[in-house]
Design a protein around this motif. Structure first.
Motif, short mmCIF file in Angstrom:
data_model
loop_
_atom_site.label_atom_id
_atom_site.label_comp_id
_atom_site.label_asym_id
_atom_site.label_seq_id
_atom_site.Cartn_x
_atom_site.Cartn_y
_atom_site.Cartn_z
N PHE A 4 34.49 35.26 44.64
CA PHE A 4 34.49 36.65 45.13
C PHE A 4 35.58 37.45 44.43
O PHE A 4 35.35 38.55 43.94
N LEU A 5 36.77 36.88 44.35
CA LEU A 5 37.89 37.57 43.71
C LEU A 5 37.66 37.71 42.20
O LEU A 5 38.01 38.73 41.61
N PHE A 6 37.05 36.71 41.58
CA PHE A 6 36.69 36.81 40.17
C PHE A 6 35.74 37.99 39.97
O PHE A 6 35.88 38.77 39.02
N GLU A 27 37.82 33.88 23.38
CA GLU A 27 38.69 34.93 22.83
C GLU A 27 38.95 36.06 23.82
O GLU A 27 38.95 37.24 23.46
N GLY A 28 39.14 35.70 25.08
CA GLY A 28 39.51 36.69 26.09
C GLY A 28 38.39 37.56 26.62
O GLY A 28 38.65 38.56 27.28
N PRO A 47 44.16 39.25 33.04
CA PRO A 47 44.92 38.23 33.77
C PRO A 47 44.49 38.14 35.23
O PRO A 47 44.48 37.05 35.81
N ASN A 48 44.09 39.27 35.83
CA ASN A 48 43.62 39.24 37.22
C ASN A 48 42.36 38.40 37.35
O ASN A 48 42.23 37.61 38.28
N ALA A 49 41.42 38.55 36.43
CA ALA A 49 40.18 37.76 36.48
C ALA A 49 40.47 36.29 36.19
O ALA A 49 39.98 35.40 36.89
N LEU A 50 41.27 36.03 35.17
CA LEU A 50 41.57 34.65 34.77
C LEU A 50 42.29 33.88 35.87
O LEU A 50 42.11 32.66 35.99
N ARG A 51 43.03 34.58 36.67
CA ARG A 51 43.79 33.96 37.75
C ARG A 51 42.90 33.22 38.74
O ARG A 51 43.33 32.26 39.38
#
Length: 148
Positions: A4-6, A27-28, A47-51
């Protein structure tokens, strides 16, 4: 759930989150073909999504393999979380997509880019998602020159 957060930081629909594989990310960026529209989209991974990604497995592994198959079950879980957090509004997985649209619009103020990130083919569809923030309204009104 992390899924959900992703979605809050990628704008993906639940059907697309279920299908995301690690091999879709490189590549991001995340490159997927949306299930609903069959349209390819490219979403930069912040970074928010990757977290909210679980530890990486093999390239063809699903990123969120334990996501409930039934949206109703998932939405009941979200409803319980919202209630526990004293949120009185209706929360579904689609709320994450709307959240992405709202926060992206809030910080970029570019409806065309938000529309492209969501994979919309018409700006009118994106307008349904985006609530104009008070700050943006104030900025728009204050941009009108003072009449002397």
């Amino acid at each position: 759930s992390n899924a959900f957060l992703f979605s809050c930081f990628t704008g993906l629909r639940i059907c697309d989150v279920r299908r995301v594989k690690y091999s879709d990310m490189h590549e991001g960026v995340l490159e997927v073909v949306m299930q609903k529209t069959k349209k390819p989209i490219v979403i930069p991974l912040t970074p928010n999504a990757l977290r909210f990604l679980p530890p990486k497995k093999t390239g063809e592994s699903l990123v969120f393999p334990s996501l409930p198959k039934q949206s109703g079950h998932l939405n009941r879980i979200l409803k319980r979380w919202a209630k526990d957090a004293l949120i009185r509004k209706r929360v579904t997985f689609h709320t994450a997509r709307r959240t992405f649209a709202t926060i992206t619009m809030e910080y970029s103020a570019n409806i065309y880019t938000v529309s492209q990130l969501l994979g919309h083919s018409r700006l009118n569809t994106t307008l349904l998602y985006v609530n104009c923030a008070l700050g943006e309204k104030k900025k728009a009104v204050e941009s009108v020159p003072v009449i002397a």
